[in-house]
Scaffold this motif. Sequence first.
Motif, mmCIF file in Angstrom:
data_model
loop_
_atom_site.group_PDB
_atom_site.id
_atom_site.type_symbol
_atom_site.label_atom_id
_atom_site.label_comp_id
_atom_site.label_asym_id
_atom_site.label_seq_id
_atom_site.Cartn_x
_atom_site.Cartn_y
_atom_site.Cartn_z
ATOM 1 N N THR A 291 -13.034 52.435 -18.181
ATOM 2 C CA THR A 291 -13.727 52.056 -16.947
ATOM 3 C C THR A 291 -14.398 53.267 -16.325
ATOM 4 O O THR A 291 -15.547 53.197 -15.882
ATOM 5 N N TYR A 292 -13.679 54.387 -16.291
ATOM 6 C CA TYR A 292 -14.213 55.618 -15.699
ATOM 7 C C TYR A 292 -15.488 56.072 -16.406
ATOM 8 O O TYR A 292 -16.444 56.524 -15.772
ATOM 9 N N LEU A 293 -15.509 55.949 -17.722
ATOM 10 C CA LEU A 293 -16.655 56.440 -18.502
ATOM 11 C C LEU A 293 -17.806 55.435 -18.589
ATOM 12 O O LEU A 293 -18.883 55.772 -19.077
ATOM 13 N N ASP A 294 -17.582 54.225 -18.111
ATOM 14 C CA ASP A 294 -18.642 53.215 -18.125
ATOM 15 C C ASP A 294 -19.566 53.461 -16.930
ATOM 16 O O ASP A 294 -19.133 53.401 -15.777
ATOM 17 N N PRO A 295 -20.843 53.750 -17.171
ATOM 18 C CA PRO A 295 -21.765 54.073 -16.062
ATOM 19 C C PRO A 295 -21.940 52.943 -15.049
ATOM 20 O O PRO A 295 -22.375 53.182 -13.930
ATOM 21 N N ARG A 296 -21.586 51.720 -15.413
ATOM 22 C CA ARG A 296 -21.697 50.608 -14.459
ATOM 23 C C ARG A 296 -20.615 50.677 -13.386
ATOM 24 O O ARG A 296 -20.807 50.181 -12.277
ATOM 25 N N TYR A 297 -19.472 51.291 -13.717
ATOM 26 C CA TYR A 297 -18.331 51.260 -12.809
ATOM 27 C C TYR A 297 -17.931 52.643 -12.294
ATOM 28 O O TYR A 297 -17.641 52.801 -11.116
#
Length: 199
Positions: free
Chosen positions: A157-163
């Motif tokens: 989640t941390y590495l997902d640019p959306r979140y």
Amino acid sequence: MQKNSTHFNHSQIAQTELHKIQKEQLNQECLSVIQECSTRLNSTFYMLERMIRIQDSLCLYVCKHNISQLSPEEWLQLKKIVTILQPFEEITRNMRDNNTSISSVIPLIHTLKYILHTEGSKQDTNEKFKSIIKCTVDHLNSKFGDLQSNNFFAIATYLDPRYKTKNFNEVVKEKIETEIMSLFDADTSKTMLIILPFL
């Protein structure tokens, strides 16, 4: 509700008459009653949502056949139940999508709890539904409350640019950054310290 849906699903004559009411008396699209199925996800939601959509034709049908029908208050309660169940349907549909990744799980659960809290705080939500919502949120916390402590979900989640860090407080955010840096050697970790705040 189950009794009504069973009545129509076990009688083609009843279903045909319901369609006739929709088409000839109400000038509506012909829609059938959906029956709940214990092995199908969200089937209760689909059944209740359909009943609300065809409420007028159902009321005309039961009046004609002298069948006991729901009171206005009960219809309002059904609509409230559908409102509560709808985010579950949307989220389970998202979870089953082939394009959904592990990084979406924490944000989706967070969104679901936020929607439930919002619904529970509305003035038109009675104590019975507030209790149902509270039990539902408690169950979600019991089942998914430790997801932020799970490195697979949290790092994804941390590495997902959306979140990024939207769903994490500062303590959790720092813990995740530490976990990410531990995956690299010393030199790379120094570089990651500089990069992470900009991800």
